[in-house]
Design an enzyme around this catalytic site. Structure first.
Site, PDB file in Angstrom:
ATOM      1  N   ALA A 181       0.780  -1.234   0.000  1.00 49.88           N
ATOM      2  CA  ALA A 181       0.000   0.000   0.000  1.00 49.88           C
ATOM      3  C   ALA A 181       0.813   1.286   0.000  1.00 49.88           C
ATOM      4  O   ALA A 181       0.381   2.286  -0.570  1.00 49.88           O
ATOM      5  CB  ALA A 181      -0.949   0.004   1.202  1.00 49.88           C
ATOM      6  N   ASP A 264      -0.852  -4.154  -6.075  1.00 53.32           N
ATOM      7  CA  ASP A 264       0.017  -3.228  -6.811  1.00 53.32           C
ATOM      8  C   ASP A 264       1.462  -3.550  -6.425  1.00 53.32           C
ATOM      9  O   ASP A 264       1.993  -3.003  -5.472  1.00 53.32           O
ATOM     10  CB  ASP A 264      -0.348  -1.788  -6.446  1.00 53.32           C
ATOM     11  CG  ASP A 264       0.429  -0.772  -7.247  1.00 53.32           C
ATOM     12  OD1 ASP A 264       0.483  -0.903  -8.476  1.00 53.32           O
ATOM     13  OD2 ASP A 264       0.997   0.158  -6.632  1.00 53.32           O
ATOM     14  N   CYS A 313       3.972  -0.553 -12.521  1.00 52.72           N
ATOM     15  CA  CYS A 313       4.373   0.607 -13.324  1.00 52.72           C
ATOM     16  C   CYS A 313       5.499   0.178 -14.275  1.00 52.72           C
ATOM     17  O   CYS A 313       6.411   0.932 -14.568  1.00 52.72           O
ATOM     18  CB  CYS A 313       4.790   1.776 -12.454  1.00 52.72           C
ATOM     19  SG  CYS A 313       6.110   1.399 -11.320  1.00 52.72           S
TER      20      CYS A 313
END
Length: 757
Positions: A181, A264, A313
């Site tokens: 996170a 993520d 990313c």
């Protein structure tokens, strides 16, 4: 993970740390300290040309975009009812001025809303962060961004970083896990979505935000606490082996499965070259095995019917489609890729690829496992290649993955995939829960890959080497059937005692319904009978309780049943703070601004309804006399005894020029005066909503108020104090005069702070 992995974190700043850079490096000036770096990397260009990820004829545009600074993007927090007021303020007071500016020969374009973000809640401009921070002509706008960001009303967040939470389709009852996170921009979005309806102080859902780095967890706490939610918990674990949590369900212990999971993962970060210029020259590695372990742990804890968003990313298919393909293959049909093509209309993206190749550090290509020499079999494994079987590959629908290329919408590079869980994972079926036998693994506690499988950070990108997948281990004494199953998906690890690193946190102690602290609080504030006393907690076992916090019923359930399983860094929202002199006024606890929107629905006394003019007086003057209030508020205040109060503004639909959102402020009714206790940045925020321009020039000289009839403002202001790394809310100040407490919010504002009333 083990010592090797922690050592890798120190030695691989371009890998693990790149997740910081994705979201919240917007605070740094673009290009600072990078003057000598040439933004060229021939191996990078060769690699991506060969992979065919960029459409024909667009590769030069792609590379040109990668060399340009990233545009500034901001997001308005969507769960507060005054989001529309902030948007109106932005459009009318700042964006109109910006579009006329010419800075260093560059004409500033008018900021534009991101076409794919709902309700015009996200905007971008061609101005870089460096220009916004350094240009005197944009000082007002910069101060606005800083102030509203600290108040939690605006997030300066990269555009592509906003995508994953939107694709999760959050509803207020969802139990959500954010696996990796920090620094917390996406976590903030998740919290906002839970609180979409501000009339519900305690949504049924919650967010558990995790990060492996103890220090970064405190950055995460700072980000989350701006939103003042009772439904957020920050924990500190390795995401690849985050513990299975238990909850009490109708008197019986049950496993906590999450409705939504944000995965993520750490990555090489080659999609961040526009803002992290050092990536151009650093060793380029991929994190395939770490990413796969985290993703597997995520789907294990996902509820059947739930959604998990996997994102990086990175543009590298080895970190993107290869991980998804391996996950789908191991799931044996329990997972499927969702078609999200219609979820964000206006977003330009490229479909996921179904074929890719591996390249070594030396530039040698391998298109198939059969081409890999035996000397590299411990480094390159079959899982990294696309599935051979065309039918199996087609059934995976890898084209449903989304790759965002920088030149298509002037963003960073990004990859996202949405997974839906259709059935329990196959290894959970093979190892069912069997009455608590120590040899029997519990469901969702079965990491798919052994801990020693790889050395992350050394896996195949153009400037990295591929490390290998070790043979999967089988528990001793396993049956032949178990051995066969374990060769496909490994069995559970032995139970380990949880190791704690970093700061030792104070305990979370829930109050009982008959706790003596409630005696005076109940009578002083006239709490409604449905006030959830059992949801109130403090951070000390002994001594006087300094602060009282509240969490939702569901998070209380999680805390009480997992104190030995997880390391909790922070949870809840502060609702009361001890006032050392408060007992003589009837109650030793004053209201805290952080929790006022959570607590106020249960308070039935100590409320003063105020007007727009009353709020202006309260937010710009230190200790105005009661007579400064308008007649209605003055009459209400005179009937109250001294002590903590709620100042409540209810919008008037017949007065459209006034704010059309409710405002609630904490205050103090003194002997002859009244005071608002609101942190400085929130004070500025509310004044802007009321049409008051708040600005302080860099020299601190300010500007004189020119219009006649404007309010006089006190010339004294208390200095902000901040305790670095503290879990308690920063920015509170000592109360003086009639307040008599130990810590409180800001008094009045200096003349130079307020330009226009």
């Amino acid at each position: 993970m083990g010592k090797r992995s922690r050592q890798r974190q120190k030695n691989q700043p371009a890998g693990r740390d790149n997740r910081d850079n994705r979201d919240d490096r917007d605070n740094a000036g673009w290009g600072a300290g990078y003057a000598d770096i040439v933004k060229e990397n021939k191996l990078f260009e060769h690699y991506y040309k060969e992979q065919g990820l960029v459409p024909d004829g667009e590769f030069e545009q792609f590379m040109e975009a990668m060399r340009e600074p990233l545009p500034a993007t901001i997001r308005i927090t969507g769960y507060k009812s005054h989001a529309k007021e902030i948007l109106h303020c932005l459009k009318e007071k700042y964006f109109k001025d910006i579009q006329e500016l010419d800075i260093d020969g560059q004409k500033m374009e008018a900021p534009q809303p991101l076409s794919w973000y709902p309700d015009e809640q996200a905007w971008h401009t061609n101005m870089s962060r460096k220009i916004i921070r350094k240009s005197p002509l944009l000082e007002k706008f910069h101060q606005f961004l800083v102030s509203e960001t600290e108040s939690g009303n605006i997030s300066r967040q990269e555009a592509v970083s906003m995508i994953p939470p939107l694709l999760l389709k959050i509803e207020s009852h969802h139990k959500i896990l954010d696996m990796c996170a920090a620094p917390g921009s996406k976590t903030a979005q998740l919290i906002e979505m839970l609180h979409a309806d501000m009339d519900v102080p305690f949504p049924e859902g919650f967010v558990i935000a995790n990060d492996v780095d103890n220090k970064r967890c405190y950055l995460l706490v700072h980000q989350a606490k701006r939103l003042n939610s009772p439904c957020i918990m920050v924990v500190n674990h390795d995401a690849s082996c985050i513990p299975t949590l238990k909850i009490d369900c109708s008197g019986e212990k049950d496993i906590l499965f999450y409705d939504r999971i944000l995965c993520d993962v750490p990555c090489s970060g080659d999609g961040t070259m526009r803002k992290n210029i050092d990536v151009w020259k650093k060793e380029w590695s991929v994190f395939f095995w770490l990413q796969l372990r985290i993703a597997v742990r995520g789907v294990e804890q996902l509820a059947v019917g739930g959604r998990m968003v996997y994102s990086t990313c990175s543009l590298n298919p080895i970190e993107d489609e290869a991980v998804i393909a391996a996950l789908l293959e191991k799931s044996e049909g329990a997972l499927e890729l969702a078609d999200s093509s219609a979820d964000l209309p206006g977003l330009k993206w490229m479909p996921g690829v179904t074929s890719w190749k591996l390249m070594t550090k030396e530039g040698q290509w391998y298109s198939d496992w059969s081409d890999v020499p035996s000397s590299r079999h411990t480094q390159i494994r079959p899982t990294m290649f696309p599935p051979k079987d065309p039918e199996k590959r087609a059934s995976m629908h890898l084209e449903r993955c989304m790759r965002i290329l920088p030149h298509h919408q002037n963003t960073g590079g990004f990859f996202v995939a949405v997974l839906v869980k259709k059935a329990p994972m196959p290894w959970n079926k093979r190892y069912p829960k069997t009455g608590g036998s120590p040899a029997a693994p519990t469901p969702t506690e079965t990491p798919c890959l052994p801990e020693r499988a790889v050395e992350e950070g050394e896996v195949g990108g153009p400037e990295g080497k591929v490390d290998g997948e070790a043979e999967e281990e089988v528990p001793k004494g396993a049956s032949l059937a178990q051995e066969s199953a374990a060769k496909q998906v490994c069995g559970p690890p032995a139970a380990k005692k949880m190791k704690l690193f970093g700061y030792k946190e104070d305990p979370f102690v829930f109050l009982t319904e008959d706790d003596p602290v409630f005696t005076t609080i109940q009578s002083f504030y006239d709490l409604s009978p449905d006030f959830p006393k059992l949801n109130v907690l403090t951070r000390t076992h002994e001594g006087k309780k300094r602060h009282l916090y509240m969490v939702s019923k569901e998070l209380r359930n999680v805390l009480l049943n997992n104190s030995e399983r997880m390391k909790v860094i922070n949870t809840g929202v502060k609702v009361w703070s001890r006032n050392s002199d408060g007992e003589e006024f009837g109650c030793a606890f004053r209201l805290a601004q952080e929790g006022i929107y959570t607590l106020q629905p249960y308070i039935r006394s100590r409320i003063i309804r105020v007007s727009v003019e009353d709020i202006k007086v309260l937010l710009t003057q230190e200790n105005p006399f009661l007579s400064k209030l308008e007649d209605d508020a003055h009459a209400q205040a005179k009937k109250m005894v001294m002590g903590s109060i709620v100042l409540k503004y209810i919008p008037n639909p017949n007065a459209p020029a006034e704010p059309q959102c409710p405002i609630q402020l904490c205050g103090w009714r003194g002997k002859t005066s009244i005071r608002a206790f609101v942190p400085r940045n929130e004070r500025f925020h509310y004044l802007r909503l009321l049409g008051v321009e708040v600005f302080r020039d860099k020299q601190g000289l300010g500007q004189k108020q020119k219009d006649e009839g404007k309010e006089e403002v006190e010339d004294e202001v208390e200095k902000d104090t901040e305790e670095e790394g503290a879990v308690e809310n920063e920015g509170e100040l000592d109360m003086e005069n009639e307040c008599g407490g130990d810590s409180g919010e800001i008094g009045g504002l200096k003349t130079e702070d307020v330009l226009e009333l």
